[in-house]
Design a protein around this motif. Sequence first.
Motif, PDB file in Angstrom:
ATOM      1  N   ALA A   1       0.826  -1.206   0.000  1.00  0.00           N
ATOM      2  CA  ALA A   1       0.000   0.000   0.000  1.00  0.00           C
ATOM      3  C   ALA A   1       0.860   1.255   0.000  1.00  0.00           C
ATOM      4  O   ALA A   1       0.554   2.238  -0.699  1.00  0.00           O
ATOM      5  CB  ALA A   1      -0.929  -0.010   1.213  1.00  0.00           C
TER       6      ALA A   1
ATOM      7  N   PHE B   1      -2.922  -1.619  -5.079  1.00  0.00           N
ATOM      8  CA  PHE B   1      -3.838  -1.443  -3.960  1.00  0.00           C
ATOM      9  C   PHE B   1      -4.751  -2.653  -3.794  1.00  0.00           C
ATOM     10  O   PHE B   1      -5.132  -3.005  -2.679  1.00  0.00           O
ATOM     11  CB  PHE B   1      -4.672  -0.172  -4.140  1.00  0.00           C
ATOM     12  CG  PHE B   1      -3.968   1.074  -3.679  1.00  0.00           C
ATOM     13  CD1 PHE B   1      -2.862   1.003  -2.853  1.00  0.00           C
ATOM     14  CD2 PHE B   1      -4.419   2.320  -4.061  1.00  0.00           C
ATOM     15  CE1 PHE B   1      -2.208   2.144  -2.418  1.00  0.00           C
ATOM     16  CE2 PHE B   1      -3.778   3.476  -3.639  1.00  0.00           C
ATOM     17  CZ  PHE B   1      -2.665   3.382  -2.816  1.00  0.00           C
ATOM     18  N   ARG B   2      -5.120  -3.293  -4.897  1.00  0.00           N
ATOM     19  CA  ARG B   2      -5.935  -4.505  -4.781  1.00  0.00           C
ATOM     20  C   ARG B   2      -5.151  -5.622  -4.105  1.00  0.00           C
ATOM     21  O   ARG B   2      -5.681  -6.355  -3.266  1.00  0.00           O
ATOM     22  CB  ARG B   2      -6.421  -4.939  -6.169  1.00  0.00           C
ATOM     23  CG  ARG B   2      -7.526  -4.054  -6.731  1.00  0.00           C
ATOM     24  CD  ARG B   2      -8.178  -4.705  -7.935  1.00  0.00           C
ATOM     25  NE  ARG B   2      -7.265  -4.781  -9.069  1.00  0.00           N
ATOM     26  CZ  ARG B   2      -7.146  -3.827  -9.990  1.00  0.00           C
ATOM     27  NH1 ARG B   2      -7.874  -2.719  -9.898  1.00  0.00           N
ATOM     28  NH2 ARG B   2      -6.315  -3.970 -11.002  1.00  0.00           N
TER      29      ARG B   2
ATOM     30  N   ALA C   1      -4.823  -4.692  -0.418  1.00  0.00           N
ATOM     31  CA  ALA C   1      -6.067  -4.912   0.321  1.00  0.00           C
ATOM     32  C   ALA C   1      -6.265  -6.391   0.624  1.00  0.00           C
ATOM     33  O   ALA C   1      -6.680  -6.767   1.730  1.00  0.00           O
ATOM     34  CB  ALA C   1      -7.250  -4.369  -0.479  1.00  0.00           C
TER      35      ALA C   1
ATOM     36  N   VAL D   1      -6.368  -7.466   4.506  1.00  0.00           N
ATOM     37  CA  VAL D   1      -7.611  -8.020   5.052  1.00  0.00           C
ATOM     38  C   VAL D   1      -7.442  -9.499   5.384  1.00  0.00           C
ATOM     39  O   VAL D   1      -7.815  -9.962   6.471  1.00  0.00           O
ATOM     40  CB  VAL D   1      -8.771  -7.806   4.062  1.00  0.00           C
ATOM     41  CG1 VAL D   1     -10.034  -8.503   4.562  1.00  0.00           C
ATOM     42  CG2 VAL D   1      -9.036  -6.321   3.870  1.00  0.00           C
TER      43      VAL D   1
END
Length: 200
Positions: free
Chosen positions: A77, A91-92, A95, A99
Amino acid sequence: MDLLDNWLFRSGFGLSGFGLFGMMVWGLYLFPLAYLVLRWRAYREQAPADPQLGIKVVLYYFRFLTHQLLLIGLASAAIGVLFSGERGPIFRIAAGLIVGGGSLYAGCVAALYQRTNAAQFPAVGRFFTGAGALVTGLVAMCVWIGFFLALFSPGRAGEVVKILVALMFVYAPAAVLLGRSLLQYSLAAPAAPPPAKPLE
């Protein structure tokens, strides 16, 4: 953007896929090593036997593993922030790692401190906190040295410097926090073991 594409592949697929599988295989050797070392140390010090040593070794190992995945996600990130033109893919990936790794990390921590005697017998936590501090500190040291090597290199290393700066912002504080936790383990007074059951 070849360097950034290489990071995308390694962070998104290498480290979270094949690299994760390799760390799990390596963990098959770490489990008996940690178990035997901790059991031998308790025997040498004539400490009370820890009845939950095995399950805590497993949970702490997965906490260590998911913590490293969480750091990779945060670093991804941070790199995405510096590379404004390539934020979508990275960013995907970030994430997914944050997560996925963060949820598993939280689950391991909850299981350790709500379902085990980790507070009464902190030896396993101290062992894996030291392992995490060692790995994270080594990464931070390599990033620090690599930053100055890239900074003083004769060619243009703008992308390399950006990636190393992002990594330093993540791994340096993480190494400091893990070192602080390890110091707290070392300075904490040993907890009194639970009272033995009376003989019938």
